[in-house]
Motif scaffolding. Structure first.
Motif, PDB file in Angstrom:
ATOM      1  N   GLN A 108       0.833  -1.194   0.000  1.00 21.32           N
ATOM      2  CA  GLN A 108       0.000   0.000   0.000  1.00 21.32           C
ATOM      3  C   GLN A 108       0.874   1.254   0.000  1.00 21.32           C
ATOM      4  N   ASP A 109       0.305   2.364  -0.473  1.00 24.01           N
ATOM      5  CA  ASP A 109       0.965   3.668  -0.354  1.00 24.01           C
ATOM      6  C   ASP A 109       0.567   4.249   0.995  1.00 24.01           C
ATOM      7  N   ASN A 110       1.447   4.115   1.974  1.00 22.27           N
ATOM      8  CA  ASN A 110       1.148   4.564   3.334  1.00 22.27           C
ATOM      9  C   ASN A 110       1.673   5.972   3.556  1.00 22.27           C
ATOM     10  N   GLY A 111       0.898   6.781   4.274  1.00 20.20           N
ATOM     11  CA  GLY A 111       1.324   8.153   4.511  1.00 20.20           C
ATOM     12  C   GLY A 111       0.607   8.802   5.671  1.00 20.20           C
ATOM     13  N   LEU A 112       1.112   9.954   6.058  1.00 19.82           N
ATOM     14  CA  LEU A 112       0.546  10.712   7.166  1.00 19.82           C
ATOM     15  C   LEU A 112      -0.382  11.798   6.636  1.00 19.82           C
ATOM     16  N   CYS A 113      -1.360  12.138   7.436  1.00 22.64           N
ATOM     17  CA  CYS A 113      -2.257  13.231   7.083  1.00 22.64           C
ATOM     18  C   CYS A 113      -2.788  13.869   8.361  1.00 22.64           C
ATOM     19  N   ASN A 174     -10.710   2.828   3.367  1.00 19.71           N
ATOM     20  CA  ASN A 174     -10.880   1.759   4.357  1.00 19.71           C
ATOM     21  C   ASN A 174     -10.527   0.389   3.792  1.00 19.71           C
ATOM     22  N   SER A 175     -10.980   0.131   2.565  1.00 18.61           N
ATOM     23  CA  SER A 175     -10.804  -1.181   1.956  1.00 18.61           C
ATOM     24  C   SER A 175      -9.356  -1.398   1.541  1.00 18.61           C
ATOM     25  N   MET A 176      -8.916  -2.675   1.614  1.00 23.22           N
ATOM     26  CA  MET A 176      -7.579  -3.008   1.125  1.00 23.22           C
ATOM     27  C   MET A 176      -7.502  -2.884  -0.387  1.00 23.22           C
ATOM     28  N   MET A 177      -8.670  -2.780  -1.053  1.00 22.80           N
ATOM     29  CA  MET A 177      -8.669  -2.582  -2.498  1.00 22.80           C
ATOM     30  C   MET A 177      -8.263  -1.156  -2.869  1.00 22.80           C
ATOM     31  N   ALA A 178      -8.369  -0.231  -1.911  1.00 28.77           N
ATOM     32  CA  ALA A 178      -7.833   1.114  -2.125  1.00 28.77           C
ATOM     33  C   ALA A 178      -6.318   1.018  -1.986  1.00 28.77           C
ATOM     34  N   SER A 180      -4.071   3.198  -1.200  1.00 36.42           N
ATOM     35  CA  SER A 180      -3.410   4.071  -0.223  1.00 36.42           C
ATOM     36  C   SER A 180      -4.042   3.915   1.151  1.00 36.42           C
ATOM     37  N   LYS A 181      -3.263   4.214   2.190  1.00 38.34           N
ATOM     38  CA  LYS A 181      -3.753   4.197   3.563  1.00 38.34           C
ATOM     39  C   LYS A 181      -3.231   5.433   4.288  1.00 38.34           C
TER      40      LYS A 181
END
Length: 758
Positions: A108-113, A174-178, A180-181
């Motif tokens: 996944q593309d993990n990041g802060l927001c 929310n979904s793992m199909m997205a 990014s997180k």
């Protein structure tokens, strides 16, 4: 009198009545359960998206967001209710860990927001808006069970540390199909950690009620606004949220319909046997002047009582099982605001199952009106009618095998590496993603040149995705995310036609083709922006339509020369196959250490890991449904065979008694029954396997087409399909035969000498 007759029937036919009630209960449970889970999922997603105020249109963008230009666009429109630009700090997964878990292999593309100012809120476990404190981080709920993360764990980003304060629900990711997180932090921590990643922008809009997000998306692109990234609309977000658990629910719904079919068949033969047994009593009732309709109502009253009991038991069981299967839905999306409505739909589903069964019961009972009193008093059923009781054994064994193979086939298909070709992804060994970089084109060339020099590499294909427009023959213009490259090296699955081979051809995803109303052979014009706002036109023929579930299923493929293109690609993907497949894991690990540490935005992953990361949750859900179905099928076939064998033995009781009187032993009689049972059930198993492989594929294709995957073929597990499942069914049948055939010993030779005819 009716009450006394019904009560006596319950006492004298306990096995038959309990079996009938059991079938009714299981049918009510499964249909009620599937409706409960479906309505609960939809309602929970609606509640989450309403409370989070999910954007109707989202444009992800790397680079200058040009806020002044966007504000000017918003000012000229009447359909925009709210607008905001959110920052998203992309992190290197290799530098990210929580507790003892490293995110190095996470795809996944993990990041802060930070928390949304006007809408697109990130919510806690009670669907309340979260306000993160200094030093705190809120982790996506999807990772809670995936990595066994607990509140109080330490999240490390390089040398920096944050404390996990809780878990968040992200209505759009929310979904793992997205892909990014988002991890939520405070404004202070975001600014402090800003240098640890690359910044991306989420340009978001809430539209007024009645506005069309797809139309808005087209007009946004026409206005030349920032679009260096994927475009996502409200309907697509809702679909992605629903698909993971939705596929499992559809499988349970399919199983419930198969069980309903089995119940109808079994109950029909139970009734026919009961009517045969009560033949003389029915004749006597008719002889004293009771009408056939009244006799039918008497029997129907009994089945109505059994149906009510079965329905209540089914509802209770559905509530218990729903609490277990629905836990994941509740954790991911929260409680629905309309819980009472969900229960009402579940009860209606259970009632619907019973109503369908009772309709068939009523139709079967009509034969009580057709026979005269004389024939009922004097006649008896023919041997051909007796043999009819073997037919349910054949039908139900076929149905149970089919019921097992569909979810099993879906699971093995989605878990197979070749499934990527139905996802719009080349069937390679390794995938390298280049995203969130200032110069994606230069980074792609650098990486591909380095990989091509590796002697271990067999084939390599570079794909660059840019934003184009396409003009149809009627003048309509659509926005496209078009992937340029050599599509013949690692081709995807084409529902129609073939991949593009030159600049005069273009292939479209199924969803794009349907939206545009085009098919292979149609002419379109592709408009290319060279960076100065001048459109270069390519006159193309649609050469193929392919299955795709990436980027919302709205993509295209071409072979346009982009060597002089001044604009940077949205992203690039490099597909790689190795000469020695056993080297894949080692090769990936080696290149991860080379590129991931020096190039932000570069992700190297095995295709098999990519599938597990994206669809692992869905595959696990289908696997759970498959295991549940297998266990349920074994129990159903065993109960059915016990019931049917008891009914057959009862109908043949006098014949068996005569055989014993002639000196034939009980074991010889059992062998005769066993041979017939094996012939009918084994034939049913063979037909069930064929139905599971061919018809099951069509049903599974219907389910997966909801994700945009079309035209696929089952990846069959030969051991499970041709050995495991048939052996399971035949063992259940064998156990049922052992239990039911003990009744043969109780038949006495003298019974055939009893006077009177049935």
């Amino acid at each position: 009198m009716n009450k006394r007759l019904i009560l006596n029937d319950f006492k004298s036919n306990k096995l038959i009545n309990i079996s009938t009630c059991l079938f009714m209960a299981v049918t009510a449970m499964l249909l009620g359960l599937s409706i409960y889970l479906f309505t609960s999922l939809v309602a929970s997603i609606d509640t989450l998206m309403n409370k989070a105020e999910t954007p109707h249109f989202l444009q992800m963008h790397t680079g200058d967001p040009e806020e002044a230009k966007i504000n000017e666009f918003v000012a000229s429109r009447e359909d925009v209710e709210k607008k905001q630009i959110c920052r998203f700090l992309n992190l290197q997964n290799s530098c990210l860990s929580i507790g003892d878990v490293s995110f190095e292999t996470n795809m996944q593309d993990n990041g802060l927001c930070c928390q949304g100012e006007c809408f697109d809120y990130l919510l806690d476990g009670y669907n309340n808006v979260i306000q993160a404190g200094s030093g705190e981080v809120y982790v996506p709920v999807a990772y809670k069970n995936e990595y066994k993360i607990k509140q109080g764990d330490t999240m490390r980003i390089g040398t920096e540390e944050l404390t996990v304060a809780g878990f968040l629900r992200d209505s759009q990711m929310n979904s793992m199909m997205a892909s990014s997180k988002r991890f939520l932090v405070s404004e202070t921590d975001y600014e402090r950690l800003k240098e640890l990643g690359s910044e991306e922008y989420l340009i978001e809009f809430r539209l007024k009620e009645g506005s069309d997000p797809n139309k808005f998306a087209t007009e946004y692109k026409d206005a030349g606004l920032p679009e260096n990234g994927p475009t996502i609309t409200y309907p697509l977000i809702k679909t992605m949220n629903a698909l993971s658990d939705g596929i499992m629910i559809l499988v349970i719904l399919l199983v419930s319909f198969v069980v309903l079919f089995i119940s109808i068949i079994c109950i029909r033969y139970i009734i026919l046997t009961q009517l045969e047994k009560d033949r003389r009593e029915i004749g006597m009732l008719k002889a004293v002047g009771i009408r056939g309709k009244d006799i039918r109502f008497l029997y129907l009253s009994k089945y109505l009582i059994l149906s009510m009991i079965g329905c209540l038991v089914g509802i209770v069981l559905a509530v218990v099982i729903a609490g277990l299967l629905g836990f994941g839905i509740k954790e991911m999306y929260g409680e629905t605001e309309n819980k009472a409505l969900v229960y009402i739909f579940m009860i209606l589903g259970a009632f619907l199952a019973e109503a369908i069964i009772l309709i068939f019961v009523r139709r079967t009972l009509r034969r009580t009106e057709k026979e005269s009193a004389v024939s009922a008093l004097c006649g008896r059923s023919s041997s051909s009618k007796k043999n009819n009781l073997w037919i349910p054994a054949f039908i139900i064994s076929a149905a149970t095998v089919f019921m097992i193979l569909v979810p099993m086939g879906m699971k093995s298909t989605m878990a197979d590496p070749e499934f990527v070709t139905y996802m719009g992804i080349g069937n390679s060994h390794i995938r390298v993603d280049v995203r969130q970089k200032d110069d994606i084109n230069a980074a792609t060339i650098k990486i591909s040149d380095a990989i091509q020099k590796d002697d271990r590499v067999g084939e390599l294909s570079v794909m660059k995705t840019r934003s184009y427009k396409v003009r149809l023959q009627d003048g309509k213009i659509y926005g496209l995310m078009l992937e340029n490259g050599d599509h013949g090296i690692f081709p995807v699955n084409y529902q129609e036609g073939k991949y593009p081979e030159n600049e005069t051809e273009i292939a479209l995803s199924v969803i794009n083709a349907e939206e545009m109303g085009v098919k292979p052979g149609d002419k379109v014009t592709v408009l290319k922006d060279d960076g100065d706002g001048i459109n270069e036109e390519y006159y193309c023929t649609v050469c193929g339509i392919y299955s795709d579930i990436t980027n919302g299923g709205k993509t295209a493929k071409g072979c346009f020369d982009d060597s002089n293109d001044k604009s940077s690609p949205m992203w690039s993907i490099i597909y790689i196959s190795l000469k020695d497949e056993s080297m894949i894991s080692k090769w990936v690990e080696e290149y991860q250490s080379i590129f991931s540490s020096v190039d932000e935005g570069v992700k190297i992953i095995e295709i098999a890991d990519y599938i597990r990361g994206t669809y692992g949750q869905t595959i696990r859900n289908i696997n759970d449904a498959s295991v549940l179905t297998m266990a349920l099928s074994g129990i159903i076939i065993m109960i059915v065979i016990i019931l049917l064998m008891r009914l057959i033995i009862w109908r043949d009781r006098k014949d068996s008694s005569l055989k014993k009187a002639l000196g034939i032993s009980s074991s010889e009689i059992r062998k005769d029954y066993t041979k017939k049972l094996i012939i009918y059930t084994l034939s049913g198993v063979v037909i069930g396997v064929l139905l599971g492989v061919f018809l099951g594929q069509k049903l599974a294709a219907g389910f997966l087409s909801l994700m945009g995957a079309t035209g696929f073929k089952f990846v069959i597990n030969p051991f499970a399909t041709f050995i495991l499942v048939p052996v399971l069914i035949m063992l259940s049948v064998g156990l049922a035969a052992m239990i039911s055939l003990t009744e043969i010993k109780r038949i006495r030779a003298a019974e055939c000498l009893n006077s009177g005819v049935e």
